[in-house]
Write a protein that holds these residues in place. Structure first.
Motif, short mmCIF file in Angstrom:
data_model
loop_
_atom_site.label_atom_id
_atom_site.label_comp_id
_atom_site.label_asym_id
_atom_site.label_seq_id
_atom_site.Cartn_x
_atom_site.Cartn_y
_atom_site.Cartn_z
N LEU A 199 -9.68 7.99 0.33
CA LEU A 199 -8.46 7.12 -0.22
C LEU A 199 -7.55 6.72 0.93
CD1 LEU A 199 -7.31 9.44 -3.10
CD2 LEU A 199 -8.36 7.22 -3.17
N ARG A 200 -6.74 5.78 0.93
CA ARG A 200 -5.91 5.48 2.21
C ARG A 200 -4.67 4.72 1.52
NH1 ARG A 200 -10.41 0.72 3.70
NH2 ARG A 200 -9.89 -0.47 1.93
N GLU A 220 0.98 9.72 -0.93
CA GLU A 220 0.62 10.07 0.50
C GLU A 220 0.09 11.58 0.43
OE1 GLU A 220 3.82 9.48 3.32
OE2 GLU A 220 3.70 7.65 3.16
N MET A 221 0.74 12.43 -0.40
CA MET A 221 0.21 13.58 -0.60
C MET A 221 -1.06 13.75 -1.28
SD MET A 221 3.66 15.72 -1.83
CE MET A 221 2.57 17.36 -2.62
N GLY A 222 -1.33 12.72 -2.25
CA GLY A 222 -2.61 12.52 -2.89
C GLY A 222 -3.78 12.12 -1.98
N VAL A 223 -3.36 11.22 -1.34
CA VAL A 223 -4.24 10.50 -0.07
C VAL A 223 -4.72 11.62 0.77
CG1 VAL A 223 -4.47 8.78 1.56
CG2 VAL A 223 -3.69 8.29 -0.44
N MET A 280 4.26 -0.30 -1.12
CA MET A 280 3.31 0.39 -0.76
C MET A 280 2.18 0.41 -1.82
SD MET A 280 3.17 4.56 -0.38
CE MET A 280 2.47 5.30 0.78
N LYS A 281 0.90 0.43 -1.33
CA LYS A 281 -0.31 0.47 -2.09
C LYS A 281 -1.33 1.67 -1.48
CE LYS A 281 -0.38 -4.60 -3.06
NZ LYS A 281 -1.07 -5.60 -3.13
N ILE A 282 -2.13 1.85 -2.48
CA ILE A 282 -3.20 3.11 -2.02
C ILE A 282 -4.57 2.45 -2.55
CG2 ILE A 282 -1.98 5.07 -2.14
CD1 ILE A 282 -2.80 5.48 -4.95
#
Length: 64
Positions: free
Chosen positions: A60-61, A49-52, A1-3
């Motif tokens: 962010l994504r 995911e919470m941060g995004v 996974m990447k952000i």
């Protein structure tokens, strides 16, 4: 996974940084230091995911 960060959208609210300062660093100007495709360490997907989701301007994504 990447952000990844959407270019020129961050307004420096730092809500992602509050969630996790290591995954969501800030640059010297107080804006997101997340790159276009930063790797999320194994086991930290939920916090990423919470941060995004915490970003009030959708700067962010989550990337595949």
């Amino acid at each position: 996974m990447k952000i990844g960060q959407v270019p020129d959208v961050c307004q420096g609210h730092a809500q992602c940084y509050i969630i996790d300062a290591d995954l969501f660093p800030l640059n010297e100007d107080g804006f997101s230091g997340v790159g276009p495709a930063d790797e999320v360490p194994p086991g930290e997907e939920d916090i990423a995911e919470m941060g995004v989701e915490a970003c009030p301007v959708a700067a962010l994504r989550v990337l595949p």
